[in-house]
Write a protein that holds these residues in place. Structure first.
Motif, mmCIF file in Angstrom:
data_model
loop_
_atom_site.group_PDB
_atom_site.id
_atom_site.type_symbol
_atom_site.label_atom_id
_atom_site.label_comp_id
_atom_site.label_asym_id
_atom_site.label_seq_id
_atom_site.Cartn_x
_atom_site.Cartn_y
_atom_site.Cartn_z
ATOM 1 N N GLN A 1 -10.974 5.944 -5.368
ATOM 2 C CA GLN A 1 -9.555 6.079 -5.693
ATOM 3 C C GLN A 1 -8.675 5.662 -4.518
ATOM 4 O OE1 GLN A 1 -8.294 9.402 -8.044
ATOM 5 N NE2 GLN A 1 -10.384 10.143 -8.238
ATOM 6 N N GLY A 2 -9.189 4.755 -3.717
ATOM 7 C CA GLY A 2 -8.422 4.305 -2.575
ATOM 8 C C GLY A 2 -8.910 4.934 -1.289
ATOM 9 N N TYR A 3 -8.152 4.743 -0.206
ATOM 10 C CA TYR A 3 -8.628 5.064 1.138
ATOM 11 C C TYR A 3 -7.869 6.216 1.789
ATOM 12 C CZ TYR A 3 -10.940 0.597 0.471
ATOM 13 O OH TYR A 3 -11.708 -0.427 -0.035
ATOM 14 N N VAL B 1 -3.291 10.206 8.540
ATOM 15 C CA VAL B 1 -2.988 8.823 8.174
ATOM 16 C C VAL B 1 -1.712 8.388 8.897
ATOM 17 C CG1 VAL B 1 -4.063 9.158 5.914
ATOM 18 C CG2 VAL B 1 -1.580 9.399 6.139
ATOM 19 N N GLY B 2 -1.537 7.080 9.065
ATOM 20 C CA GLY B 2 -0.414 6.523 9.805
ATOM 21 C C GLY B 2 0.904 6.579 9.051
ATOM 22 N N GLN B 3 1.964 6.175 9.731
ATOM 23 C CA GLN B 3 3.320 6.288 9.187
ATOM 24 C C GLN B 3 3.520 5.440 7.939
ATOM 25 O OE1 GLN B 3 5.823 8.458 10.270
ATOM 26 N NE2 GLN B 3 6.598 7.802 8.269
ATOM 27 N N ASN C 1 -4.198 2.217 -1.231
ATOM 28 C CA ASN C 1 -5.037 1.607 -2.262
ATOM 29 C C ASN C 1 -5.679 0.324 -1.752
ATOM 30 O OD1 ASN C 1 -4.366 3.579 -4.159
ATOM 31 N ND2 ASN C 1 -2.553 2.461 -4.832
ATOM 32 N N GLN C 2 -5.029 -0.311 -0.756
ATOM 33 C CA GLN C 2 -5.545 -1.570 -0.230
ATOM 34 C C GLN C 2 -6.490 -1.389 0.954
ATOM 35 O OE1 GLN C 2 -1.937 -1.485 -1.170
ATOM 36 N NE2 GLN C 2 -2.991 -2.107 -3.041
ATOM 37 N N ARG D 1 -12.164 -0.606 12.352
ATOM 38 C CA ARG D 1 -11.185 -1.080 11.374
ATOM 39 C C ARG D 1 -11.934 -1.769 10.247
ATOM 40 N NH1 ARG D 1 -5.636 -4.168 12.861
ATOM 41 N NH2 ARG D 1 -5.416 -2.144 13.882
ATOM 42 N N MET D 2 -11.548 -1.506 9.013
ATOM 43 C CA MET D 2 -12.198 -2.161 7.882
ATOM 44 C C MET D 2 -11.785 -3.626 7.836
ATOM 45 S SD MET D 2 -12.410 -1.026 3.863
ATOM 46 C CE MET D 2 -10.846 -1.749 3.344
ATOM 47 N N THR D 3 -12.772 -4.523 7.900
ATOM 48 C CA THR D 3 -12.488 -5.954 7.934
ATOM 49 C C THR D 3 -12.944 -6.691 6.682
ATOM 50 O OG1 THR D 3 -14.523 -6.211 9.219
ATOM 51 C CG2 THR D 3 -12.454 -6.116 10.446
#
Length: 513
Positions: A52-54, A181-183, A193-194, A203-205
């Motif tokens: 359902q996203g990250y 999570v970030g701002q 979601n992305q 970092r997800m690449t």
């Protein structure tokens, strides 16, 4: 739920969505992942970690191994399973334990370029009213560990005010519930979601939804703590596909299902194991909202007495250990006497049913995944012997599984008791396992006492909490199952588990040389 899993651990109901993905695709070798041997770690995961996203708060403790690569927590699990500061530099409580002050680390940057500030932490924790964020369930209004207020006292100081005293609240901010999570994600949650927006070491690449996720180590991330330049998570929901990937060398390490442990060992897969995963019947309905008999504790206890736990282990859970404890054998809250007190007895079960007004039994329905069918059919026969009819509705529909929590009296679910107080507060009392918001004075008092107990008093307090959960019939433990990780001993050292957690820390995976 062996197949649906509810993500062992800690358990997030939303993690059930992972079952909708068919993970039978073949994994790739480390070379295929873009790295050379020794620089890439490929992990065979037992679910899709991002159905359902990250946003990590959508999930439970079982997703921690994935999300700790891209997020940091206010507190992290230490090697011994205890909470240690991560984004927090220092912390303390007021004398009444009704407030906790966090001093944050400086120089922390998120994927979106934003910085760690007290306001950002406040904005994160202020999402606790969002019912979709399962890991925040206990923090919300009415939750067992309710956060009444969060203030950004300065740029790097956060003050939490609790609805009730909390002497060890850091344990509730370790792992997934403490991830920040970030701002950009705060301003627009849909961006999650992305991809992730965290401050983790990787970092997800690259990603193939439901199949594989590639993480690349961030510049400046410590190679000593995170020795692999690349980490690839491959999702194999099918336990045999996951095992075959490990045997064939497509993965360096994998989550191994208990039922395939012997096959793994016979195929020269090295194994690390840890206890702490409890196979439980969670009683959702303690008020009679969906099935009138379940409002009576005697009915719930009758079902406990009806179960021959040793026979269950011998028949459908080989390798597990029968138990009537809510907490693992290695927990300071473990009470050996519960195993004797709630030993199998059809006589006691029938007596309690008669006392509750059901001498001829009653019937109810449970919804199950196909992979749980054998377990539930065993229990069905046990209950039948005392006059209780349990109908089993087998489905692969995620929506139907979700709905069952609110419409049916119980479910068969593994719980990873890596944090006895946190799981009790966030899952059993204030989370999805108590959808009707039932109150138990005995459990509430025991939870409060355990939460605020001094170190020397904590074992006794945890034992009281264990006994309260069982005596009130809020859950019916059946067995403690070992968690296994299979690994290539030529490439990796044996990974260690933190405390009773069913998943190693990412930093526990180390190359041999």
């Amino acid at each position: 739920m062996t197949g649906f899993n509810f993500k062992r651990l800690g358990v997030s109901a939303l993690a059930l969505a992972s079952i909708t993905v068919s993970a039978t695709a073949c994994g790739g070798s480390t070379d295929a992942a873009g790295g050379s041997p020794g620089t890439t770690l490929t992990l065979g995961y037992d679910s899709d970690p991002a159905p359902q996203g990250y946003d990590p708060l959508l999930y439970g403790a079982g997703q921690r191994l994935f999300y700790e690569s891209v997020y940091q927590s206010l507190f992290a699990e230490g090697a011994d399973g205890q909470a240690v500061p991560e984004l927090v530099a220092s912390f303390g409580y007021n004398k009444a334990n009704t407030q906790m002050t966090l001093k944050l680390k400086s120089g922390v940057t998120f994927t979106d370029g934003s910085k760690l500030t007290a306001q950002l932490v406040k904005d994160n924790l202020d999402r606790r009213s969002n019912s979709k964020l399962q890991s925040y369930a206990g923090f919300a209004k009415g939750g067992a560990t309710e956060i009444k207020d969060v203030k950004a006292a300065s740029t790097d100081t956060v003050v939490l005010t609790f609805a009730a005293p909390q002497a060890t609240f850091q344990t509730n901010l370790a792992g997934v519930p403490g991830m920040i999570v970030g701002q950009r994600a705060i301003s627009d949650p849909s961006t999650l979601n992305q991809g992730p927006d965290g401050s983790g070491p990787y970092r997800m690449t690259a990603s193939v939804k439901g199949s594989s996720y590639t993480m690349t180590r961030q510049p400046g991330a410590g190679a000593t703590t995170h020795p692999f330049k690349t980490v690839v998570y491959k999702a194999y929901l099918d336990k045999n596909a996951r095992l075959n990937a490990q045997i064939s060398g497509q993965t360096d390490a994998s989550i191994i299902d208990t039922s395939t442990e012997r096959t793994a060992a016979s195929n020269h897969v090295a194994l690390a194991r840890n206890g702490g995963t409890m196979l439980d019947i969670l009683v959702f309905d303690k008020s009679g909202a969906t099935s009138k008999p379940f409002a009576d504790p005697d009915v719930r206890l009758a079902l406990s007495y009806a179960i021959d736990r040793q026979a269950f282990v011998n028949t459908v859970a080989k390798g597990a250990e029968p138990t009537a404890n809510a907490f693992p054998k290695t927990s300071p809250g473990y009470v050996p006497g519960l195993n004797t007190q709630y030993a199998h007895s059809t006589t006691k079960a029938k007596q309690l049913l008669a006392k509750a007004g059901y001498p001829k039994g009653f019937s109810f329905t449970v919804t199950a995944s196909p992979t749980d069918k054998a377990d539930l059919e065993f229990l069905q026969n046990q209950f039948k012997a005392v006059g209780v009819t349990m109908k089993i509705d087998v489905t692969s529909s995620t929506d139907q599984i979700f709905a069952a929590v609110n419409t049916q009296p119980l479910g068969f679910i593994p719980l990873t008791m890596s944090n006895e107080i946190g799981i009790t507060a966030g899952v059993l009392v204030g989370g999805f396992a108590n959808p009707h918001k039932t109150q138990s004075p005995a459990i509430g008092a025991a939870l409060g006492a355990a939460t605020n107990a001094a170190a020397s008093d904590r074992p006794a307090a945890l034992q009281k909490l264990n006994e309260a959960l069982i005596d009130e019939g809020w859950l019916i433990p059946i067995a403690e199952q070992y968690a296994y990780v299979g690994y290539d001993s030529k490439a990796l050292k044996a990974p260690a588990f933190p405390g009773t957690d069913g998943y190693p820390l990412l930093s526990a995976f180390r190359p041999v040389a």
